[in-house]
Design an enzyme around this catalytic site. Structure first.
Site, PDB file in Angstrom:
ATOM      1  N   ALA A 172       4.757   1.199   0.909  1.00 34.66           N
ATOM      2  CA  ALA A 172       5.471   0.263   0.040  1.00 34.66           C
ATOM      3  C   ALA A 172       5.559   0.798  -1.389  1.00 34.66           C
ATOM      4  CB  ALA A 172       4.778  -1.095   0.049  1.00 34.66           C
ATOM      5  N   HIS A 173       4.486   1.398  -1.877  1.00 35.93           N
ATOM      6  CA  HIS A 173       4.521   1.976  -3.216  1.00 35.93           C
ATOM      7  C   HIS A 173       5.516   3.127  -3.297  1.00 35.93           C
ATOM      8  CE1 HIS A 173       1.040  -0.446  -4.238  1.00 35.93           C
ATOM      9  NE2 HIS A 173       1.085   0.033  -5.476  1.00 35.93           N
ATOM     10  N   LYS A 174       5.539   3.945  -2.275  1.00 32.25           N
ATOM     11  CA  LYS A 174       6.489   5.064  -2.256  1.00 32.25           C
ATOM     12  C   LYS A 174       7.920   4.533  -2.286  1.00 32.25           C
ATOM     13  CE  LYS A 174       7.880   9.400  -1.586  1.00 32.25           C
ATOM     14  NZ  LYS A 174       9.316   9.236  -1.414  1.00 32.25           N
TER      15      LYS A 174
ATOM     16  N   THR B 203       8.767   2.996  -5.821  1.00 34.29           N
ATOM     17  CA  THR B 203       9.018   3.995  -6.862  1.00 34.29           C
ATOM     18  C   THR B 203      10.335   4.732  -6.626  1.00 34.29           C
ATOM     19  OG1 THR B 203       7.590   5.574  -5.674  1.00 34.29           O
ATOM     20  CG2 THR B 203       6.587   4.309  -7.459  1.00 34.29           C
TER      21      THR B 203
ATOM     22  N   ARG C  79       0.837  -1.193   0.000  1.00 33.08           N
ATOM     23  CA  ARG C  79       0.000   0.000   0.000  1.00 33.08           C
ATOM     24  C   ARG C  79       0.874   1.246   0.000  1.00 33.08           C
ATOM     25  NH1 ARG C  79      -3.733   0.290   5.086  1.00 33.08           N
ATOM     26  NH2 ARG C  79      -2.932   2.407   5.232  1.00 33.08           N
TER      27      ARG C  79
END
Length: 501
Positions: free
Chosen positions: A349-351, A354, A346
């Site tokens: 983790a996405h941050k 990327t 979420r």
């Protein structure tokens, strides 16, 4: 003068938070069951069935209704003739209670509070501090209102100051139409009218602790302007056709609560706060005789629902064989039972992913041709594989979606509620698909998870990446590979003209 022991206050608040984590208020269950009975959209009816079955499972298993066990909201009314036998600040006392409740080893509740809201956002680890409000009132007792407020619904809170001649109903209906499904309807709208900005929002939040009584008001007829306004707003919101989980349907709100207060002659402040399908609250009174006791609700309040009937027409989807032909065959509104490998991930983790991609680093997980689930689960207990694991609001991942799809080869995302324009564009561009699980059915969803292991970013706690193996996890196709969204077509199909009774 009644003297309330500090330990009695701590133990009562702690027990209250445990109690509401697995028991819906009975009036809410009766209202949801009544809505389920009359719902005409099969998809919305199936979603409400999952919510009701999940609620009954949680009541029996004493496990959280939702993976987002909420911020700890505590409103205390202290009688002028009552005294707490303590020299400590009330905030410290209440925080001890919250810490005790959320860290209970037999039913741990997810800690979601971050201490620094705009910098490090480091999790407090025990869900403290509580969101405490205190009022001094007449009497010799202490009354405590306890509620757990999830982020999905809290994030949809609204405030405005209208002209005194403006229509409160027009503003509320307009705002709800723009909210989308991230607040997990069907639920309740809390409205505060008057006072100032702080007073209006406090009244809106406190109104959500009131019992559901709109059906009774309809039966006997409204007796004042407030009751007329509640009915008007409820009818107009339901006429929007948003429906359960935003899939389209005849019921979006189960009740509309309104508290009001005198205000400046030039102002009409209005606060609006929705409560989701994981509505959780209770109250108790302390008089110095000991801690509060909480009586479990009668299980006869829950309807008997066979989910096998609701999922009889569901298609099977193998998450380990997500070829393009399979993905292209999915249509918005299709009900699926998915099995195979599913990764979690979420916001945090996405941050991090990327950031790693931007630095040219290899990710610790291969997402090519795979599926990811936007979830932050509750810790497991006993022989559980994982704790309650319902979806989080997916729009927060929209800004990462194009890069993740482009650079990892991810093909399927599972979350809750609608995707924004940026997310829809990325999904269509990369011929991916977006599925939704039911918000408010976290314990039910967790039973489909047969294996779970953290594989990356363990320092992120509940936001770490897990590798799951799922069997027949129930989901609905929300966005197909062309970018068509059920959250647009569903409500449009069920929208109807509001006709004042």
């Amino acid at each position: 003068m009644n003297i309330i022991r500090e330990d009695d206050l701590i133990n009562s608040i702690a027990e209250a938070f445990q109690y509401i984590s697995y028991y819906h208020p009975p009036d809410f269950i009766r209202a949801m069951a009544a809505a389920w009975e009359v719902e005409e959209n099969p998809g919305a009816k199936a979603a409400m069935a999952q919510i009701l079955v999940n609620s009954r499972m949680c009541a029996l298993g004493r496990r959280p209704i939702c993976q987002d066990t909420g911020t700890a909201n505590v409103a205390i009314e202290i009688g002028a003739e009552a005294r707490i036998d303590s020299t400590r600040p009330l905030q410290d006392i209440v925080d001890d209670a919250v810490r005790k409740a959320y860290k209970l080893d037999t039913n741990p509740l997810r800690a979601s509070v971050v201490r620094d809201p705009f910098d490090s956002r480091k999790n407090s680890g025990d869900n403290t501090p509580a969101m405490l409000t205190v009022d001094m009132v007449a009497g010799d007792k202490i009354k405590v209102h306890v509620s757990a407020k999830g982020g999905g619904s809290e994030n949809k809170s609204r405030f405005t100051v209208l002209n005194p001649s403006a229509s409160v109903a027009d503003w509320v209906v307009s705002e709800v139409e723009k909210m989308g499904a991230g607040w997990c309807p069907p639920g309740i709208l809390g409205i505060g009218i008057g006072g100032g900005a702080d007073k209006a929002m406090k009244m809106a939040k406190m109104s959500l602790n009131d019992d559901i009584d709109l059906p009774e008001i309809r039966r006997r007829g409204p007796q004042n302007r407030t009751e007329e306004l509640r009915i008007e707003i409820a009818d107009r919101v339901n006429a929007l056709g948003i429906g359960a989980q935003g899939l389209g349907g005849i019921t979006t709100v189960l009740d509309v609560k309104i508290h009001s207060y005198p205000t400046h002659a030039a102002s009409l402040p209005v606060g609006l706060i929705p409560n989701c399908a994981a509505t959780r609250h209770t109250h108790f009174v302390l008089d110095g005789s000991g801690p509060a006791t909480f009586t479990p609700p009668d299980l006869s309040d829950w309807p008997e629902i066979l989910l096998d009937q609701a999922s009889a027409h569901a298609k099977k989807l193998d998450l380990d064989d997500l070829n393009q032909d399979v993905l292209d065959s999915l249509k918005p509104g299709d009900t699926l039972l998915v099995s195979g490998t599913l990764y979690t991930g979420r916001d945090a983790a996405h941050k991090r992913m990327t950031d790693m991609l931007n630095r040219g680093e290899e990710l610790p997980v291969d997402l090519k041709g795979k599926a990811i689930y936007y979830v932050g689960p509750v810790d497991a207990v006993g022989d559980e594989v994982i704790g309650p694991a319902g979806p989080t609001t997916s729009t927060r991942m929209d800004k990462f979606t194009d890069q993740i799809l482009a650079q990892t080869g991810l093909k399927v995302m599972i979350g809750k509620a609608e995707r924004g324009a940026v997310g829809l564009e990325a999904i269509a561009k990369h011929k991916a698909a977006y599925l939704i699980a039911v918000g408010g059915a976290a314990y039910l969803v967790s039973k489909a998870i047969k294996e779970a292991a953290p594989i990356a970013f363990q320092d992120l706690g509940m936001e770490a990446i897990y590798k799951l193996r799922v069997e027949d996890m129930p989901v609905t196709v929300a966005v197909d590979t062309q970018g068509n969204s059920i959250h647009k077509t569903g409500p449009a199909a069920w929208r109807r003209e509001y006709v004042k009774a």
